[in-house]
Every structure is written in C-alpha cells, then in structure tokens.
Write a protein that holds these residues in place. Structure first.
Motif, PDB file in Angstrom:
ATOM      1  N   ASP A 100       4.028  -5.823 -32.934  1.00  0.00           N
ATOM      2  CA  ASP A 100       3.897  -6.925 -34.230  1.00  0.00           C
ATOM      3  C   ASP A 100       4.613  -7.924 -33.443  1.00  0.00           C
ATOM      4  N   ALA A 101       5.643  -7.710 -33.176  1.00  0.00           N
ATOM      5  CA  ALA A 101       6.895  -8.775 -32.845  1.00  0.00           C
ATOM      6  C   ALA A 101       6.525  -9.304 -31.473  1.00  0.00           C
ATOM      7  N   LEU A 102       5.868  -8.458 -30.481  1.00  0.00           N
ATOM      8  CA  LEU A 102       5.540  -9.166 -29.263  1.00  0.00           C
ATOM      9  C   LEU A 102       4.339  -9.968 -29.323  1.00  0.00           C
ATOM     10  N   ARG A 103       3.309  -9.690 -30.127  1.00  0.00           N
ATOM     11  CA  ARG A 103       2.187 -10.303 -30.607  1.00  0.00           C
ATOM     12  C   ARG A 103       2.537 -11.593 -30.922  1.00  0.00           C
ATOM     13  N   THR A 104       3.207 -11.473 -31.939  1.00  0.00           N
ATOM     14  CA  THR A 104       4.004 -12.963 -32.306  1.00  0.00           C
ATOM     15  C   THR A 104       4.357 -13.927 -31.503  1.00  0.00           C
ATOM     16  N   TYR A 105       5.263 -13.275 -30.632  1.00  0.00           N
ATOM     17  CA  TYR A 105       6.140 -13.977 -29.721  1.00  0.00           C
ATOM     18  C   TYR A 105       4.927 -14.496 -28.596  1.00  0.00           C
ATOM     19  N   CYS A 106       3.861 -13.655 -28.244  1.00  0.00           N
ATOM     20  CA  CYS A 106       2.876 -14.334 -27.408  1.00  0.00           C
ATOM     21  C   CYS A 106       2.043 -15.278 -27.939  1.00  0.00           C
ATOM     22  N   ARG A 107       1.888 -15.359 -29.387  1.00  0.00           N
ATOM     23  CA  ARG A 107       0.997 -16.387 -30.098  1.00  0.00           C
ATOM     24  C   ARG A 107       1.894 -17.819 -30.121  1.00  0.00           C
ATOM     25  N   GLU A 108       3.149 -17.596 -29.951  1.00  0.00           N
ATOM     26  CA  GLU A 108       4.185 -18.808 -29.826  1.00  0.00           C
ATOM     27  C   GLU A 108       4.003 -19.398 -28.518  1.00  0.00           C
ATOM     28  N   GLN A 109       3.789 -18.667 -27.600  1.00  0.00           N
ATOM     29  CA  GLN A 109       3.844 -19.059 -26.025  1.00  0.00           C
ATOM     30  C   GLN A 109       2.517 -19.412 -25.289  1.00  0.00           C
ATOM     31  N   LEU A 110       1.542 -18.719 -25.795  1.00  0.00           N
ATOM     32  CA  LEU A 110       0.245 -18.654 -25.235  1.00  0.00           C
ATOM     33  C   LEU A 110      -1.045 -19.130 -25.892  1.00  0.00           C
ATOM     34  N   ALA A 111      -2.141 -19.476 -25.149  1.00  0.00           N
ATOM     35  CA  ALA A 111      -3.114 -19.729 -25.896  1.00  0.00           C
ATOM     36  C   ALA A 111      -3.812 -18.665 -26.412  1.00  0.00           C
ATOM     37  N   PRO A 112      -4.627 -18.694 -27.383  1.00  0.00           N
ATOM     38  CA  PRO A 112      -5.278 -17.543 -28.055  1.00  0.00           C
ATOM     39  C   PRO A 112      -5.902 -16.423 -27.098  1.00  0.00           C
ATOM     40  N   HIS A 113      -6.783 -17.181 -26.081  1.00  0.00           N
ATOM     41  CA  HIS A 113      -7.646 -16.246 -25.139  1.00  0.00           C
ATOM     42  C   HIS A 113      -6.545 -15.703 -24.122  1.00  0.00           C
ATOM     43  N   GLN A 114      -5.297 -16.123 -24.039  1.00  0.00           N
ATOM     44  CA  GLN A 114      -4.349 -15.568 -23.047  1.00  0.00           C
ATOM     45  C   GLN A 114      -3.550 -14.464 -23.623  1.00  0.00           C
ATOM     46  N   CYS A 115      -3.644 -14.296 -25.005  1.00  0.00           N
ATOM     47  CA  CYS A 115      -2.718 -13.163 -25.764  1.00  0.00           C
ATOM     48  C   CYS A 115      -3.516 -11.848 -25.379  1.00  0.00           C
ATOM     49  N   PRO A 116      -2.485 -10.905 -25.204  1.00  0.00           N
ATOM     50  CA  PRO A 116      -3.179  -9.399 -24.979  1.00  0.00           C
ATOM     51  C   PRO A 116      -3.626  -9.066 -26.367  1.00  0.00           C
ATOM     52  N   SER A 117      -4.839  -8.282 -26.101  1.00  0.00           N
ATOM     53  CA  SER A 117      -5.380  -7.583 -27.061  1.00  0.00           C
ATOM     54  C   SER A 117      -5.197  -5.993 -27.302  1.00  0.00           C
ATOM     55  N   ASP A 118      -5.233  -5.572 -25.956  1.00  0.00           N
ATOM     56  CA  ASP A 118      -4.739  -3.957 -25.929  1.00  0.00           C
ATOM     57  C   ASP A 118      -3.264  -4.033 -25.337  1.00  0.00           C
ATOM     58  N   TRP A 119      -2.507  -3.191 -26.230  1.00  0.00           N
ATOM     59  CA  TRP A 119      -1.030  -2.892 -25.816  1.00  0.00           C
ATOM     60  C   TRP A 119      -0.704  -1.474 -25.602  1.00  0.00           C
ATOM     61  N   ALA A 120      -0.126  -1.053 -24.636  1.00  0.00           N
ATOM     62  CA  ALA A 120       0.455   0.381 -24.109  1.00  0.00           C
ATOM     63  C   ALA A 120       1.880   0.363 -24.009  1.00  0.00           C
ATOM     64  N   PHE A 121       2.568   0.542 -24.601  1.00  0.00           N
ATOM     65  CA  PHE A 121       4.021   0.857 -24.463  1.00  0.00           C
ATOM     66  C   PHE A 121       4.533   2.195 -23.631  1.00  0.00           C
ATOM     67  N   VAL A 122       5.081   2.103 -22.768  1.00  0.00           N
ATOM     68  CA  VAL A 122       5.241   3.248 -21.847  1.00  0.00           C
ATOM     69  C   VAL A 122       6.724   3.263 -21.484  1.00  0.00           C
ATOM     70  N   PRO A 123       7.122   4.344 -21.083  1.00  0.00           N
ATOM     71  CA  PRO A 123       8.380   4.572 -20.451  1.00  0.00           C
ATOM     72  C   PRO A 123       8.853   3.924 -19.123  1.00  0.00           C
ATOM     73  N   ALA A 124       7.677   4.181 -18.295  1.00  0.00           N
ATOM     74  CA  ALA A 124       7.734   2.971 -17.001  1.00  0.00           C
ATOM     75  C   ALA A 124       6.174   2.780 -16.555  1.00  0.00           C
ATOM     76  N   ILE A 125       6.321   1.744 -15.934  1.00  0.00           N
ATOM     77  CA  ILE A 125       5.043   1.106 -15.228  1.00  0.00           C
ATOM     78  C   ILE A 125       4.629   1.802 -13.943  1.00  0.00           C
ATOM     79  N   GLU A 126       3.466   2.484 -14.099  1.00  0.00           N
ATOM     80  CA  GLU A 126       2.897   3.239 -13.003  1.00  0.00           C
ATOM     81  C   GLU A 126       2.938   2.435 -11.722  1.00  0.00           C
ATOM     82  N   LYS A 127       3.315   2.797 -10.684  1.00  0.00           N
ATOM     83  CA  LYS A 127       3.261   2.118  -9.416  1.00  0.00           C
ATOM     84  C   LYS A 127       2.675   2.799  -8.105  1.00  0.00           C
TER      85      LYS A 127
END
Length: 402
Positions: free
Chosen positions: A360-387
């Motif tokens: 919720d905090a990151l969604r709010t942050y994105c809405r303050e910085q990005l246009a609606p179509h740019q804001c992520p709709s799917d969120w996955a919180f992970v311990p590390a980004i797969e590389k």
C-alpha cells in the motif's frame, strides 16, 4: 476547424487564444517547451502555434504528476515546462539549439526511455503520405477518443484530419456511453481510440461507422468483436522515430497491420521467414524491434515484439522510468518492472521488489510520481531479484515465469 467535445473552434479562435501571446515566449523558434495540461483547447492552440512558428513542443500525458513531468522535460532538454498553467511556466536549464518540431519518448532495447525529435517537415511529409493511404472520403471527420499527448491522437487523429480538410472532434470525456453518443451524433466520422477502449465499446453492440485502431496488436477475440460491430475497420502501425509506418484499409486479422506509407522504404522478412522490420525515412534506417513478414501483395503481418516496452491500452510504459521512481524510495533495495498479458488493457505493469515497505505504501508513492497507466498493478515482494548467469535481469523471463 475542430470540436473539443461540443464546442466548435474556428481557426481564428485558436489563433487568437491567449497561449499564442505569452510574454515569456519571446523567441518560439529557439524555444523547447514541455506541456502537461488538462486544458485541451489551450494545448492544441499552443501546438499549432509552435508548429507555425517552427518551435519545439514536448507533449506529456496530462495525468502525470509534476515530479514526473519535470523529470521528462529535463530529459528532453526543455527550456520550459508548462504544468497546468500556461501563464506560470517552470523555467528549466536552457536546451541545445535544435530545429523546430515534436519531441516524444521511445523505448530502447533495455526499456530505457529515449528522446525522439522529429522536425515539423518530417511530420508534414508523413501527413501527406497518410492522406494518400487514407481509404475513406477526405471529408470524413475524426472522433479522437485518445490522448492528444500521444502521436496517434495528435498526429494521426488531429493533424492528419486537418491536413485533409476535415473536422476532428476531440473528446475529453472518455466514458463508453459518451463516446457512443458522440458516434451517433456524428454517424459518418471515424473513431480513433485505443484497442482496449474500442473492445469495451463493442460489448454495447452499437453499430459503428468506422474505427481506426493502433498502438498494439489486439487479441483475436477483441479483433473479431470490434469487426462485428464496425462497417469500416482500419488498422495502423508506427513508431515514435518514424511516425505512422503502415495503414490497412480492411484488415482480415489482427496481425495484418497494413501497407507501408508511400514516403517510406522498408526491409523485413516474409510470412515464412519473418525478420525485424527496418524503416528508412530520409537517410536514416530505424529498427523497429518488431518481428514482421510481408506478403506478395505488400501487406505487413506482425508476429511479435522484440523489445520490452509495456503497452497499456495503447500507452507506452518504459520499465526504467518506473524502476527509477521505485529505487528512489528509501525502503526499496531492488526493483525490476516487466509485463504480463491483460484481458482488458492488452498488457499490464508488473514489478518484483526487494523492500521493507508495504505494498500500500509503495502504491501510494507511485501514484504521486507516475501517471495511472505507469503504476504497477501486480506486485511481488521477493528476497532477491532473479538474475541470469551473466548478472543481468530478463524482463521477458520474469513475465513468463512469475
């Protein structure tokens, strides 16, 4: 000359608009101005004025927050950012001198947004070629139900219609019932709208005279639904670097994107052996990053995208723009943005993030910085980004396996 909703503006009314007499714009031909406003009449009047005066404009989506608009304006090297109010522009670092024209953004192979500058002369050449390929009567009006900050709405919807002597009708209210009402009021006009919106309109089963779709290849089920309610279904294809590349007067499938405009030279594959479409405009070859094949009759068929741009209802989202915003948050360690298919929007913005913040905090942050179509709709919180083994992140792989 044109309508904005039901208000008619003559050429003289637009010429006399206050934005054409701004005291801070002392030398239009040497000035680069980014515009992020909701006042459509002011934006169109200013754009036409800058075109006439050989100035340079950078149209920005009107829903962008000020911080996002400023970031893009600075990236484009603008002298001014007009945010909401033409009378109080934001002064930016002086740009390098460049010929007048239109500046837009296009994604590179990594998803980074890059600045694309097109001269007004090249746009006029496109408009003339577009008019030659336009299959309906030259007097056919256009209902523009898409942002005029985007080239589809501005160049093809507004400028091309004016160039052939017809009347554009620009809509600000994009509710389906309102659009259908306007289509009934103007029964011989062609509707320009994003594929997702046109598909939604098709569900009302109201007969449409003509529709132009662009911005993405629509799913077959969308294409068939739109075709079933439309007397004249047209499709076009293009990119920011070139503008409109191809136009189809009567596509039989979603993959049939059109015939190249007469001012362009192209190189691509065949139906059996598709290859990246490359386009020559003037002396410059541009790779589109799209896999294409051309039939013996010259029709271009689309197979797949080669880049990682995310297309949300015809609007481009660049992963690096969204990642840049997320990574500026104190609680975000890593973030990678990618796409997944979406039934209504075509594609949606997805993100994997390493963060101690809540969704919720990151969604709010994105809405303050990005246009609606740019804001992520799917969120996955992970311990590390797969590389990958080389240390890089594959956005394509994340979109498939996440």
């Amino acid at each position: 000359m044109l309508y904005i909703e039901d208000t008619f503006y003559t050429k003289q009314m637009l010429t006399d608009h206050p934005v054409c007499r701004l005291n801070w714009l002392t030398d239009p031909a040497q000035t680069v101005v980014a515009v992020c406003v909701k006042d459509t009449a002011a934006w169109i009047a200013f754009c036409l004025y800058m075109k006439q005066m050989h100035g340079t404009v950078v149209p920005l989506h009107p829903d962008l927050p000020e911080a996002g608009a400023r970031r893009l304006a600075e990236q484009a090297g603008c002298d001014y950012l007009v945010y909401a109010d033409f009378q109080q522009p934001i002064r930016l670092t002086a740009s390098t001198n460049r010929p007048g024209g239109l500046i837009q953004f296009s994604s590179g192979t990594t998803g980074d947004a890059k600045v694309i500058h097109r001269t007004w002369a090249s746009i006029d050449e496109e408009l003339a070629a577009y008019g030659q390929r336009f299959p309906l009567s030259a007097t056919t009006g256009t209902i523009v139900a898409c942002p005029t900050s985007h080239s589809f709405g501005l160049i093809c919807g507004v400028l091309a219609t004016l160039a052939r002597g017809a009347t554009p009708i620009i809509l600000e209210n994009l509710s389906p019932k309102h659009i259908l009402h306007v289509c009934q009021t103007h029964p011989t006009a062609i509707l320009y709208a994003g594929p997702g919106l046109v598909y939604l309109l098709s569900q009302f089963k109201q007969r449409l005279f003509a529709v132009m779709i662009s911005g993405m290849t629509v799913p077959t089920v969308w294409f068939e639904a739109i075709r079933d309610v439309t007397d004249h279904l047209l499709q076009q294809y293009g990119c920011s670097e070139i503008g409109c590349i191809a136009l189809h007067p009567a596509p039989k499938s979603a993959q049939a994107i059109g015939y190249p405009l007469p001012h362009l030279t192209i190189q691509t594959g065949t139906i059996d052996e598709p290859a990246e479409l490359k386009v020559k405009a003037g002396d410059q070859w541009v790779g589109t990053k799209d896999l294409m094949g051309q039939t013996s009759t010259g029709e271009l068929r689309f197979f797949s995208r080669l880049d990682e741009m995310i297309n949300v209802s015809g609007l481009s989202v660049y992963p690096a723009d969204v990642e840049d915003v997320l990574l500026r948050h104190d609680a975000v360690e890593e973030a990678v943005v990618f796409k997944r298919t979406d039934r209504l929007q075509g594609e949606r913005v997805c993100v994997q993030v390493v963060s101690s913040a809540t969704e919720d905090a990151l969604r709010t942050y994105c809405r303050e910085q990005l246009a609606p179509h740019q804001c992520p709709s799917d969120w996955a919180f992970v311990p590390a980004i797969e590389k990958l083994p080389n240390g890089k992140v594959s956005r394509v792989r994340l979109g498939v396996t996440s």
